[in-house]
Design a protein around this motif. Structure first.
Motif, PDB file in Angstrom:
ATOM      1  N   SER A 136       3.317   4.556  -8.903  1.00  0.00           N
ATOM      2  CA  SER A 136       2.683   5.501  -9.833  1.00  0.00           C
ATOM      3  C   SER A 136       3.723   6.403 -10.475  1.00  0.00           C
ATOM      4  N   LEU A 150       2.315   2.394  -3.464  1.00  0.00           N
ATOM      5  CA  LEU A 150       1.453   2.866  -4.554  1.00  0.00           C
ATOM      6  C   LEU A 150       1.913   4.204  -5.132  1.00  0.00           C
ATOM      7  N   ARG A 167       0.836  -1.205   0.000  1.00  0.00           N
ATOM      8  CA  ARG A 167       0.000   0.000   0.000  1.00  0.00           C
ATOM      9  C   ARG A 167       0.868   1.252   0.000  1.00  0.00           C
ATOM     10  N   THR A 213       9.810   0.086  -0.226  1.00  0.00           N
ATOM     11  CA  THR A 213       8.807   0.355  -1.253  1.00  0.00           C
ATOM     12  C   THR A 213       9.427   0.406  -2.649  1.00  0.00           C
ATOM     13  N   THR A 269       8.628  -1.914  -5.998  1.00  0.00           N
ATOM     14  CA  THR A 269       8.373  -1.316  -7.315  1.00  0.00           C
ATOM     15  C   THR A 269       9.347  -1.858  -8.344  1.00  0.00           C
TER      16      THR A 269
END
Length: 361
Positions: free
Chosen positions: A38, A34, A31, A123, A127
């Motif tokens: 993006s 994100l 989460r 994170t 990705t």
């Protein structure tokens, strides 16, 4: 009934909340990734537009080797594959830089704390894995679209899957080595990158030891790009940019070796009380010297532009590395990883009081 915190009466303090681990921590990081993912998609779109425009204008040096790619509309999936590959390499660079920064002594000029740097590292790692998969999947989709052999759907999907996702399945041209390197990097990055979420089962010491091998996956990714990235086949600013980006990473890696965040990993050759045994000390010192030499070599390659890349108008030389050499190197790497696991387990058995320590978040 237990007294409320505002009542002033004594109460039993609540135990510290155990940090989320395993799948719970993984979902939380997904989460949190994100916004990062993006941004990566936006960067991928920008790279795709640049690649598409270079093909349309005829300025892409790729056309000197593969002129049939001049129809940018027909090969959109291929250029999207290339765009995802470049963004994956950029995010791999970013996550490795954050990881090296987090595991080194925190500099005073850092505007954020170690916890935030670690969250960014996790994170961006997620990705990166997603971008690597998208890079491979777009190549798979392009092979399915082409269907040069006129195969049926079942045979076509199987053939494309073997070519793209099975190490050693692609058996022609430069791809025999380049795609093999990319797949090894991809399949190594998944367990080594996700090992963090299982550290409460493996132990934090084993997790740290395994996670260090992620540097090998990054090196293989760069090697894959230089061998098979159709935008870096010839000398130019694409190749120079790839090499130049490695210089700060080499410096960060050297800082990480010279000033690790964990005191137990620091090399103290003069203090008899904290000096490690001869073999570990020699290994750590050798690693520092090797990384320092690598940083100097990267600076020299970036400044001179001579990295062995192709030269326009000249014939391509023989490959210096074969697929067999890559397989042999992978076997050696897996052996080193296995020996590392055994060494960590042996150290844990020698210090049972510390092996059960709960890892820090």
């Amino acid at each position: 009934m237990a007294a409320s915190p505002d009542s002033g009466s004594p109460s039993t303090p609540r135990p510290a909340a155990r940090p989320r681990t395993g799948w719970a921590g993984f979902r939380a990081d997904l989460r949190a990734a994100l916004p990062d993912a993006s941004a990566a998609l936006v960067v991928t779109a920008v790279i795709y537009v640049v690649l598409y425009a270079r093909i349309e204008s005829g300025s892409s040096q790729t056309l000197q080797v593969m002129p049939f790619l001049a129809d940018a509309d027909e090969y959109r999936l291929y250029w999207l594959c290339q765009a995802f590959g470049w963004s994956a390499l950029l995010w791999a660079w970013l996550t490795l830089a954050l990881g090296l920064l987090r595991s080194s002594v925190q500099p005073r000029w850092m505007p954020v704390g170690p916890a935030r740097v670690e969250r960014w590292h996790r994170t961006t790692s997620l990705t990166t894995i997603g971008l690597m998969f998208a890079h491979a999947f777009m190549f798979f989709a392009e092979l399915v679209r082409e269907n040069e052999d006129g195969l049926g759907w079942a045979a076509l999907l199987l053939s494309a899957f073997v070519d793209v996702f099975v190490p050693g399945g692609y058996s022609t041209g430069t791809g025999r080595v380049a795609i093999l390197l990319g797949l090894v990097a991809f399949y190594l990055s998944i367990p080594l990158g996700l090992a963090y979420y299982f550290r409460f089962r493996t132990g934090s010491r084993l997790w740290r030891a395994l996670h260090r091998f992620i540097v090998v996956a990054y090196v293989l990714s760069v090697w894959h790009t230089l061998l098979y990235g159709t935008n870096v086949w010839f000398d130019g600013w694409f190749r120079t940019a790839v090499w130049a980006l490695q210089v700060p990473l080499a410096v960060l890696f050297l800082v990480r070796l010279l000033a690790p965040a964990r005191p137990s990993e620091r090399l103290r050759l003069r203090d008899p009380a904290t000096r490690p045994r001869p073999l570990p000390a020699a290994a750590r010192l050798g690693g520092r010297l090797l990384v320092a030499a690598g940083a100097v070599a990267l600076l020299a390659v970036t400044a001179s532009g001579r990295d062995g890349g192709r030269t326009p108008g000249a014939e391509t030389g023989e490959r210096l590395v074969t697929a067999g050499m890559v397989w042999a190197g992978l076997a050696v790497l897996l052996l080193v990883i296995a020996v590392t696991v055994l060494a960590v387990r042996r150290a844990e058995r020698a210090a049972p009081g510390r092996s059960g320590a709960r890892p820090r978040p």
